[in-house]
Design a protein around this motif. Sequence first.
Motif, mmCIF file in Angstrom:
data_model
loop_
_atom_site.group_PDB
_atom_site.id
_atom_site.type_symbol
_atom_site.label_atom_id
_atom_site.label_comp_id
_atom_site.label_asym_id
_atom_site.label_seq_id
_atom_site.Cartn_x
_atom_site.Cartn_y
_atom_site.Cartn_z
ATOM 1 N N ARG A 184 0.844 -1.195 0.000
ATOM 2 C CA ARG A 184 0.000 0.000 0.000
ATOM 3 C C ARG A 184 0.878 1.243 0.000
ATOM 4 N N THR A 185 0.349 2.325 -0.525
ATOM 5 C CA THR A 185 1.070 3.586 -0.466
ATOM 6 C C THR A 185 1.018 4.131 0.958
ATOM 7 N N PRO A 186 1.991 4.949 1.349
ATOM 8 C CA PRO A 186 1.924 5.583 2.664
ATOM 9 C C PRO A 186 0.639 6.394 2.856
ATOM 10 N N ASP A 187 0.160 7.032 1.799
ATOM 11 C CA ASP A 187 -1.074 7.822 1.918
ATOM 12 C C ASP A 187 -2.262 6.936 2.286
ATOM 13 N N THR A 188 -2.331 5.752 1.677
ATOM 14 C CA THR A 188 -3.433 4.840 1.985
ATOM 15 C C THR A 188 -3.424 4.438 3.447
ATOM 16 N N VAL A 189 -2.264 4.033 3.947
ATOM 17 C CA VAL A 189 -2.172 3.586 5.336
ATOM 18 C C VAL A 189 -2.374 4.754 6.291
ATOM 19 N N ALA A 190 -1.828 5.917 5.958
ATOM 20 C CA ALA A 190 -2.007 7.096 6.813
ATOM 21 C C ALA A 190 -3.481 7.471 6.919
ATOM 22 N N ALA A 191 -4.224 7.340 5.822
ATOM 23 C CA ALA A 191 -5.646 7.647 5.854
ATOM 24 C C ALA A 191 -6.391 6.708 6.791
ATOM 25 N N HIS A 192 -6.051 5.412 6.756
ATOM 26 C CA HIS A 192 -6.678 4.453 7.664
ATOM 27 C C HIS A 192 -6.335 4.760 9.123
ATOM 28 N N LEU A 193 -5.096 5.156 9.375
ATOM 29 C CA LEU A 193 -4.711 5.532 10.730
ATOM 30 C C LEU A 193 -5.550 6.710 11.215
ATOM 31 N N GLY A 194 -5.682 7.709 10.355
ATOM 32 C CA GLY A 194 -6.457 8.882 10.733
ATOM 33 C C GLY A 194 -7.905 8.560 11.025
#
Length: 235
Positions: A184-194
Amino acid sequence: MRPVRAHSPEFLQATQTSYDAIAEAYAAGFPDSLTGRPLESALLTAFAELARVPGGPARPPVADIGSGPGYVAARLHGLGLPVFGVDVSPRMVALARRAHPGLRFHVGSMTALDLPDETLGGIVALYSIIHVPDDHLPSVFAEFHRVLVPGAPVLLAFQSGDEDGHLRLTERFGQEISLDYHWRTPDTVAAHLGEAGLELYARVVREPVGEEKRPRAFLLAHKPDGAPGSAAEGR
């Protein structure tokens, strides 16, 4: 920690069975993948600094989720943190206990941690969310949020790329397996974290080295503590 049950999601059963099959070969081949990886070592040191509470009460332990042979938990212990490991594979847990008899390792799943609310001082999950399907990732991060004390950090590592994708391996170390790998891209994982209520603190991406085929992404986040400014910034 609870073992994986028959009613658990199918991907957990497949992950457990696959890692049980390759545990010995995996542990022999990767006894400590942090050796010769200065960036990973530096990020673990940063995580340890964020997880400490100088001059405060006794620190809650941190958990190494997807602890495998146990070398990450051992490194965190060496950095002065109370730590235990959790892995879905009973065979991996047995090998970790043998290699690091002074540390605790338990069979369990990141989808349902057998812990009370707000009892962990941090979570490290290095290359373990790669086996979690997209539709289960939000509940995993919600579980992380549930068990963390306010202000506690999370460090994730995963294979990345220009877009999300996955593959299934049916053989590794000469053993028949059925193991899905999700990148996954960092943006994808960061969005899930948020969405789970975990605030991003830092992101790092390094290029592949050696036999690696994909970039490695590292996200450092924390559970907000409700105080002005982030807990991570105030430590």
